[in-house]
Design a protein around this motif. Structure first.
Motif, PDB file in Angstrom:
ATOM      1  N   ARG A  55      -0.703   9.152   2.633  1.00  0.00           N
ATOM      2  CA  ARG A  55      -1.474   9.374   1.447  1.00  0.00           C
ATOM      3  C   ARG A  55      -1.682  11.235   1.512  1.00  0.00           C
ATOM      4  NH1 ARG A  55      -3.217  11.109  -2.919  1.00  0.00           N
ATOM      5  NH2 ARG A  55      -4.990  10.453  -3.849  1.00  0.00           N
ATOM      6  N   ILE A  58       0.896   4.049  -2.956  1.00  0.00           N
ATOM      7  CA  ILE A  58       0.499   5.434  -2.730  1.00  0.00           C
ATOM      8  C   ILE A  58       1.672   6.323  -3.325  1.00  0.00           C
ATOM      9  CG2 ILE A  58       0.549   7.158  -0.705  1.00  0.00           C
ATOM     10  CD1 ILE A  58      -0.887   5.074   1.033  1.00  0.00           C
ATOM     11  N   ARG A  59       3.159   5.888  -3.015  1.00  0.00           N
ATOM     12  CA  ARG A  59       3.943   6.834  -3.585  1.00  0.00           C
ATOM     13  C   ARG A  59       4.396   6.662  -5.232  1.00  0.00           C
ATOM     14  NH1 ARG A  59       9.300   7.472  -0.034  1.00  0.00           N
ATOM     15  NH2 ARG A  59       8.165   9.380   0.664  1.00  0.00           N
ATOM     16  N   LEU A  61      -0.781   4.875   6.688  1.00  0.00           N
ATOM     17  CA  LEU A  61      -1.154   4.708   5.371  1.00  0.00           C
ATOM     18  C   LEU A  61      -1.981   6.014   4.889  1.00  0.00           C
ATOM     19  CD1 LEU A  61      -1.695   1.086   4.738  1.00  0.00           C
ATOM     20  CD2 LEU A  61       0.288   2.509   3.579  1.00  0.00           C
ATOM     21  N   TRP A  62      -3.091   6.502   5.757  1.00  0.00           N
ATOM     22  CA  TRP A  62      -3.712   7.572   5.629  1.00  0.00           C
ATOM     23  C   TRP A  62      -3.047   9.081   5.498  1.00  0.00           C
ATOM     24  CZ3 TRP A  62      -4.589  12.142   8.490  1.00  0.00           C
ATOM     25  CH2 TRP A  62      -5.468  12.902   7.919  1.00  0.00           C
ATOM     26  N   GLY A  92       0.838  -1.105  -0.071  1.00  0.00           N
ATOM     27  CA  GLY A  92       0.005  -0.124  -0.183  1.00  0.00           C
ATOM     28  C   GLY A  92       0.771   1.371   0.078  1.00  0.00           C
ATOM     29  N   TRP A  93       1.846   1.292   0.775  1.00  0.00           N
ATOM     30  CA  TRP A  93       2.823   2.490   0.829  1.00  0.00           C
ATOM     31  C   TRP A  93       3.531   2.631  -0.544  1.00  0.00           C
ATOM     32  CZ3 TRP A  93       3.299   4.476   5.877  1.00  0.00           C
ATOM     33  CH2 TRP A  93       4.179   5.656   5.911  1.00  0.00           C
ATOM     34  N   HIS A 153       1.360  13.435   0.732  1.00  0.00           N
ATOM     35  CA  HIS A 153       1.681  13.227  -0.757  1.00  0.00           C
ATOM     36  C   HIS A 153       0.571  14.275  -1.423  1.00  0.00           C
ATOM     37  CE1 HIS A 153       4.524  10.137   0.050  1.00  0.00           C
ATOM     38  NE2 HIS A 153       4.961  10.237  -1.126  1.00  0.00           N
ATOM     39  N   LYS A 154      -0.413  14.080  -1.250  1.00  0.00           N
ATOM     40  CA  LYS A 154      -1.319  14.930  -1.699  1.00  0.00           C
ATOM     41  C   LYS A 154      -1.463  16.278  -1.554  1.00  0.00           C
ATOM     42  CE  LYS A 154      -6.242  15.364  -2.491  1.00  0.00           C
ATOM     43  NZ  LYS A 154      -7.744  15.116  -1.799  1.00  0.00           N
TER      44      LYS A 154
END
Length: 195
Positions: free
Chosen positions: A94, A21-22, A90-91, A17-18, A97-98
């Protein structure tokens, strides 16, 4: 299902997941022109320490018997708590990054169009991506019932953080000056209201 197998699956799912996301952010920022990149060799060494602790050592635990002698008794509570902490990391990862968009980079870099981000999760802390990594490391320590692989993330990422944060803040001061000083005065580094 065996608790150890469940822990391995959850850890692997979190790491995947990490990466997912990246990945799109890595692709986007490759097109940005870098105007200031600092300490390239040092950065490579620090990233290697973090990768060793958050990736390689737990992967060896999950896929081999190398660290089995250091396993300890495990409970469903630890599995649930570790899973929740990993989900929170993870939240936050994310969101960082956003909120950063094209200003993001793996190493100490300033882009041609770099802006100081002070909104979103950056309204509360200056380095929420580091907060997300520390949450990952904490999740790993709780999720992996092993005296080597569990705390390896806290040690590996802790080394990166300890030897990078001062240089990163100096780079931000060099780039944004009084704007960064004012931002630093009203925000914590990692934990809102604490540190």
């Amino acid at each position: 299902m065996n608790l150890l197998v469940a822990a391995k699956i959850i850890w692997a799912a979190g790491v995947i997941g990490w990466y997912l996301i990246r990945l799109p952010f890595e692709r986007r920022v490759k097109r940005e022109r870098v105007v200031d990149a600092r300490h390239r060799v040092r950065e490579l060494v620090l990233l290697s320490c973090s990768t060793l602790g958050l990736g390689i050592i737990p992967l060896l635990w999950a896929t081999s018997k190398l660290f089995n002698a250091y396993n300890y008794p495990y409970s469903p509570f630890q599995l649930a708590l570790g899973t929740l902490i990993f989900a929170a990391s993870l939240w936050l990862f994310r969101r960082t990054h956003k909120d950063l968009g094209r200003n993001w980079s793996v190493t100490l870099e300033i882009k041609d169009t770099h802006k100081l981000i002070t909104e979103g999760v950056y309204r509360y802390v200056r380095h929420p991506m580091y907060s997300a990594f520390f949450l990952w490391a904490l999740a790993q320590a709780v999720l992996i019932p092993n005296l080597v692989a569990g705390p390896a993330g806290l040690i590996g990422f802790g080394i990166l953080y300890a030897f990078r944060i001062g240089r990163e803040e100096a780079m931000m001061l060099d780039t944004f000056g009084d704007q960064y000083r004012a931002y630093s005065a009203r925000t914590a580094r990692l934990v809102p209201g604490l540190y």
